[in-house]
Write a protein that holds these residues in place. Structure first.
Motif, PDB file in Angstrom:
ATOM      1  N   PHE A  23       0.841  -1.203   0.000  1.00 49.66           N
ATOM      2  CA  PHE A  23       0.000   0.000   0.000  1.00 49.66           C
ATOM      3  C   PHE A  23       0.866   1.238   0.000  1.00 49.66           C
ATOM      4  O   PHE A  23       0.622   2.199  -0.742  1.00 49.66           O
ATOM      5  CB  PHE A  23      -0.919  -0.002   1.224  1.00 49.66           C
ATOM      6  CG  PHE A  23      -1.959   1.087   1.206  1.00 49.66           C
ATOM      7  CD1 PHE A  23      -3.179   0.889   0.576  1.00 49.66           C
ATOM      8  CD2 PHE A  23      -1.710   2.320   1.800  1.00 49.66           C
ATOM      9  CE1 PHE A  23      -4.138   1.894   0.544  1.00 49.66           C
ATOM     10  CE2 PHE A  23      -2.657   3.333   1.782  1.00 49.66           C
ATOM     11  CZ  PHE A  23      -3.881   3.113   1.147  1.00 49.66           C
ATOM     12  N   ARG A  24       1.922   1.217   0.823  1.00 48.76           N
ATOM     13  CA  ARG A  24       2.806   2.360   0.932  1.00 48.76           C
ATOM     14  C   ARG A  24       3.530   2.620  -0.396  1.00 48.76           C
ATOM     15  O   ARG A  24       3.711   3.758  -0.798  1.00 48.76           O
ATOM     16  CB  ARG A  24       3.819   2.114   2.060  1.00 48.76           C
ATOM     17  CG  ARG A  24       4.619   3.291   2.482  1.00 48.76           C
ATOM     18  CD  ARG A  24       3.846   4.261   3.363  1.00 48.76           C
ATOM     19  NE  ARG A  24       3.847   3.856   4.749  1.00 48.76           N
ATOM     20  CZ  ARG A  24       2.743   3.714   5.463  1.00 48.76           C
ATOM     21  NH1 ARG A  24       1.568   3.897   4.916  1.00 48.76           N
ATOM     22  NH2 ARG A  24       2.790   3.390   6.729  1.00 48.76           N
ATOM     23  N   SER A  25       3.942   1.545  -1.090  1.00 48.23           N
ATOM     24  CA  SER A  25       4.748   1.726  -2.303  1.00 48.23           C
ATOM     25  C   SER A  25       3.906   1.883  -3.569  1.00 48.23           C
ATOM     26  O   SER A  25       4.325   2.559  -4.517  1.00 48.23           O
ATOM     27  CB  SER A  25       5.712   0.550  -2.473  1.00 48.23           C
ATOM     28  OG  SER A  25       5.007  -0.665  -2.682  1.00 48.23           O
ATOM     29  N   GLU A  26       2.710   1.275  -3.609  1.00 50.38           N
ATOM     30  CA  GLU A  26       1.953   1.227  -4.869  1.00 50.38           C
ATOM     31  C   GLU A  26       0.732   2.140  -4.912  1.00 50.38           C
ATOM     32  O   GLU A  26       0.281   2.513  -5.991  1.00 50.38           O
ATOM     33  CB  GLU A  26       1.507  -0.214  -5.164  1.00 50.38           C
ATOM     34  CG  GLU A  26       2.646  -1.220  -5.207  1.00 50.38           C
ATOM     35  CD  GLU A  26       3.716  -0.856  -6.222  1.00 50.38           C
ATOM     36  OE1 GLU A  26       3.375  -0.323  -7.287  1.00 50.38           O
ATOM     37  OE2 GLU A  26       4.904  -1.102  -5.943  1.00 50.38           O
ATOM     38  N   PHE A  27       0.157   2.486  -3.761  1.00 51.88           N
ATOM     39  CA  PHE A  27      -1.047   3.321  -3.759  1.00 51.88           C
ATOM     40  C   PHE A  27      -0.814   4.622  -4.529  1.00 51.88           C
ATOM     41  O   PHE A  27      -1.614   5.013  -5.382  1.00 51.88           O
ATOM     42  CB  PHE A  27      -1.466   3.629  -2.316  1.00 51.88           C
ATOM     43  CG  PHE A  27      -2.674   4.537  -2.209  1.00 51.88           C
ATOM     44  CD1 PHE A  27      -3.959   4.005  -2.195  1.00 51.88           C
ATOM     45  CD2 PHE A  27      -2.533   5.916  -2.134  1.00 51.88           C
ATOM     46  CE1 PHE A  27      -5.071   4.838  -2.116  1.00 51.88           C
ATOM     47  CE2 PHE A  27      -3.634   6.755  -2.044  1.00 51.88           C
ATOM     48  CZ  PHE A  27      -4.907   6.209  -2.034  1.00 51.88           C
ATOM     49  N   ALA A  28       0.276   5.303  -4.214  1.00 50.59           N
ATOM     50  CA  ALA A  28       0.554   6.592  -4.849  1.00 50.59           C
ATOM     51  C   ALA A  28       0.781   6.445  -6.353  1.00 50.59           C
ATOM     52  O   ALA A  28       0.336   7.279  -7.146  1.00 50.59           O
ATOM     53  CB  ALA A  28       1.779   7.242  -4.197  1.00 50.59           C
ATOM     54  N   PRO A  67      -0.453 -13.942  -4.748  1.00 52.23           N
ATOM     55  CA  PRO A  67      -0.050 -14.291  -6.124  1.00 52.23           C
ATOM     56  C   PRO A  67       1.457 -14.219  -6.293  1.00 52.23           C
ATOM     57  O   PRO A  67       2.171 -13.604  -5.493  1.00 52.23           O
ATOM     58  CB  PRO A  67      -0.768 -13.234  -6.978  1.00 52.23           C
ATOM     59  CG  PRO A  67      -1.026 -12.101  -6.053  1.00 52.23           C
ATOM     60  CD  PRO A  67      -1.235 -12.698  -4.696  1.00 52.23           C
ATOM     61  N   ASP A  68       1.953 -14.849  -7.362  1.00 56.18           N
ATOM     62  CA  ASP A  68       3.393 -14.866  -7.616  1.00 56.18           C
ATOM     63  C   ASP A  68       3.954 -13.455  -7.792  1.00 56.18           C
ATOM     64  O   ASP A  68       5.071 -13.167  -7.381  1.00 56.18           O
ATOM     65  CB  ASP A  68       3.703 -15.705  -8.869  1.00 56.18           C
ATOM     66  CG  ASP A  68       3.386 -17.183  -8.655  1.00 56.18           C
ATOM     67  OD1 ASP A  68       3.396 -17.617  -7.482  1.00 56.18           O
ATOM     68  OD2 ASP A  68       3.134 -17.886  -9.640  1.00 56.18           O
ATOM     69  N   ASN A  69       3.171 -12.591  -8.431  1.00 56.72           N
ATOM     70  CA  ASN A  69       3.605 -11.209  -8.647  1.00 56.72           C
ATOM     71  C   ASN A  69       2.531 -10.270  -8.088  1.00 56.72           C
ATOM     72  O   ASN A  69       1.635  -9.841  -8.817  1.00 56.72           O
ATOM     73  CB  ASN A  69       3.833 -10.938 -10.137  1.00 56.72           C
ATOM     74  CG  ASN A  69       4.491  -9.601 -10.400  1.00 56.72           C
ATOM     75  OD1 ASN A  69       4.405  -8.669  -9.588  1.00 56.72           O
ATOM     76  ND2 ASN A  69       5.179  -9.484 -11.530  1.00 56.72           N
ATOM     77  N   PRO A  70       2.580  -9.949  -6.795  1.00 61.01           N
ATOM     78  CA  PRO A  70       1.533  -9.139  -6.165  1.00 61.01           C
ATOM     79  C   PRO A  70       1.355  -7.769  -6.822  1.00 61.01           C
ATOM     80  O   PRO A  70       0.231  -7.293  -6.967  1.00 61.01           O
ATOM     81  CB  PRO A  70       2.018  -8.992  -4.714  1.00 61.01           C
ATOM     82  CG  PRO A  70       2.945 -10.129  -4.500  1.00 61.01           C
ATOM     83  CD  PRO A  70       3.608 -10.358  -5.813  1.00 61.01           C
ATOM     84  N   GLN A  71       2.455  -7.166  -7.223  1.00 61.09           N
ATOM     85  CA  GLN A  71       2.379  -5.850  -7.852  1.00 61.09           C
ATOM     86  C   GLN A  71       1.594  -5.916  -9.158  1.00 61.09           C
ATOM     87  O   GLN A  71       0.713  -5.090  -9.413  1.00 61.09           O
ATOM     88  CB  GLN A  71       3.787  -5.325  -8.110  1.00 61.09           C
ATOM     89  CG  GLN A  71       3.832  -3.900  -8.670  1.00 61.09           C
ATOM     90  CD  GLN A  71       5.239  -3.492  -9.049  1.00 61.09           C
ATOM     91  OE1 GLN A  71       5.907  -4.151  -9.855  1.00 61.09           O
ATOM     92  NE2 GLN A  71       5.711  -2.406  -8.459  1.00 61.09           N
ATOM     93  N   ALA A  72       1.904  -6.920  -9.997  1.00 65.66           N
ATOM     94  CA  ALA A  72       1.196  -7.078 -11.270  1.00 65.66           C
ATOM     95  C   ALA A  72      -0.284  -7.361 -11.031  1.00 65.66           C
ATOM     96  O   ALA A  72      -1.150  -6.894 -11.785  1.00 65.66           O
ATOM     97  CB  ALA A  72       1.831  -8.203 -12.084  1.00 65.66           C
ATOM     98  N   TRP A  73      -0.597  -8.136  -9.982  1.00 68.46           N
ATOM     99  CA  TRP A  73      -1.999  -8.429  -9.635  1.00 68.46           C
ATOM    100  C   TRP A  73      -2.734  -7.132  -9.319  1.00 68.46           C
ATOM    101  O   TRP A  73      -3.847  -6.903  -9.806  1.00 68.46           O
ATOM    102  CB  TRP A  73      -2.024  -9.367  -8.436  1.00 68.46           C
ATOM    103  CG  TRP A  73      -3.365  -9.950  -8.074  1.00 68.46           C
ATOM    104  CD1 TRP A  73      -3.850 -11.173  -8.420  1.00 68.46           C
ATOM    105  CD2 TRP A  73      -4.402  -9.315  -7.300  1.00 68.46           C
ATOM    106  NE1 TRP A  73      -5.114 -11.354  -7.906  1.00 68.46           N
ATOM    107  CE2 TRP A  73      -5.485 -10.226  -7.217  1.00 68.46           C
ATOM    108  CE3 TRP A  73      -4.527  -8.088  -6.676  1.00 68.46           C
ATOM    109  CZ2 TRP A  73      -6.652  -9.948  -6.533  1.00 68.46           C
ATOM    110  CZ3 TRP A  73      -5.704  -7.792  -5.999  1.00 68.46           C
ATOM    111  CH2 TRP A  73      -6.752  -8.703  -5.916  1.00 68.46           C
TER     112      TRP A  73
END
Length: 425
Positions: A23-28, A67-73
């Motif tokens: 959340f901290r890295s991807e929300f923004a 998932p294997d790639n949470p960011q991509a999900w």
């Protein structure tokens, strides 16, 4: 508990641990890209879509595993939610689509490539730090939109309620909407003024994390690191690769290098003179040196340059007359460039180190910052070797004014040390 239940518990624990970091890295990042596509007038809707994405992740990953790639999900779900939102909103297609930043949203597709994310975040920085907003709203939006903090965390940082923060953020979004502020890079003739505003917000954001305003933690490292990240984004762009940007980065690196030495295991502040120098982060000091050298281009010296030079001296382990005399002279210049009460207090501390407590005490009393706990702490420190009763009086005044538990702990420890010293005499 059977094997299935054990597996479920393990996945739930991993999800609970991973999601706050994501959340901290991807929300923004995701919010910036969606807002760039929808337009700044739809900032709140973009935030809601990203929040829904993380809520779905929390539910889904606990049941099905991470998932294997949470960011991509997360990116895939956010894209789908954006598409669904556009399909549901016929009104959006009729009235908003013609005004989108790219004229059309071809196939309702969001570009979440690294380049698009960085470009969107830079534009978001300038939108959030627009001069139409008051300073506290800029910082509040920066904490929410650029750093991904929750409303409760922002309320803690400002020492206020969630309701107050929600109202403040709502008014800020409405102001951006009414003023028709766009997500775009500033025009060439506005770059310097707008950049100064952005740097000021990043500086305040770093200080919010570094100077222990939080009621729970004495240092909010996440805020400090976010401020560094945003400043680095600016420096990496050719339009904003300016000496004062590098100087601010150097300042933050030097300060951050002393994180480990600045707090103990009980999360209590350790004052500069008592810090274990071996805990200073040499890698961050080297980075600070690199950015400080980079800031030496041109002939302009900003307040960030001067503060970075002071911070550089503080990272020199050897105590010497030259060190504190140099710091004192830089403070003298800083106060001419940008006077602040905190800088004046810090300058008096350097004066005591360079010229002695008696001279510094006389100068400190002239500041007359009676409502500042730091002022009374300084007077107490300077009075210890001169008048013990006066020192105790100043520490008592400081304790009454201190707002955070961490400030109170430091002052109480000073008072305890003073009483022990009195008892041995």
């Amino acid at each position: 508990m059977d094997q299935k239940d054990q597996l479920s518990s393990k996945e739930a624990l991993e999800t609970t641990s991973l999601l706050p970091s994501l959340f901290r890295s991807e929300f923004a990042k995701i919010t910036a890209v969606i807002t760039k596509t929808f337009g700044l007038q739809r900032l709140e809707e973009a935030e809601d879509l990203v929040s829904e994405t993380f809520l779905l992740a929390a539910e889904n990953w606990k049941l099905k595993g991470i998932p294997d790639n949470p960011q991509a999900w997360l990116y895939a779900v956010a894209k789908n939610k954006a598409k669904d939102y556009l399909r549901r909103r016929q009104l959006f297609d009729q009235k908003i689509t013609p005004n989108l930043q790219h004229n059309r949203l071809d196939s309702h597709e969001l570009d979440l490539s690294l380049h698009a994310i960085q470009d969107s975040q830079l534009q978001m920085i300038f939108a959030v730090c627009h001069p139409v907003l008051p300073s506290e709203s800029q910082i509040g939006l920066a904490l929410r939109i650029l750093c991904g903090l929750g409303i409760e965390e922002i309320a803690q940082a400002f020492l206020t309620s969630k309701e107050t923060i929600n109202k403040r953020l709502y008014r800020a979004r409405e102001k951006l909407r009414k003023e028709n502020i766009q997500m775009e890079m500033p025009a060439a003739d506005e770059t310097d003024a707008r950049l100064d505003n952005v740097l000021s917000t990043i500086y305040l954001l770093f200080n919010e994390g570094y100077y222990a305003h939080d009621q729970v933690k004495s240092i909010r490292r996440d805020l400090c690191l976010e401020a560094i990240r945003l400043c680095l984004l600016l420096l990496q762009h050719p339009n904003f690769n300016k000496p004062r940007v590098a100087a601010l980065l150097a300042l933050m690196c030097f300060h951050s290098s002393r994180f480990e030495a600045r707090i103990n295991e009980e999360d209590q502040i350790i004052l500069y003179d008592d810090q274990d120098r071996s805990l200073w982060n040499q890698e961050l000091i080297d980075k600070g040196n690199e950015f400080l050298n980079l800031s030496a281009r041109g002939d302009q010296v900003s307040s960030y340059h001067l503060e970075a030079m002071i911070a550089w001296w503080h990272c020199q382990e050897q105590e010497s007359e030259e060190k504190w005399e140099s710091i004192l002279q830089i403070y003298n210049r800083l106060l001419q460039v940008n006077y602040t009460p905190i800088a004046a207090l810090n300058r008096t501390y350097a004066l005591a180190k360079a010229r002695g407590e008696k001279i510094a005490l006389e100068e400190a009393k002239k500041l007359d910052l009676q409502k500042s706990p730091l002022y009374h702490v300084l007077l107490g420190d300077l009075s210890v070797q001169i008048n013990v009763q006066e020192a105790e009086m100043h520490y008592t005044d400081a304790l009454k004014l201190a707002s955070s538990p961490h400030e109170q702990e430091v002052i109480q420890q000073k008072m305890e040390n003073l009483r022990k010293e009195k008892g041995t005499k």
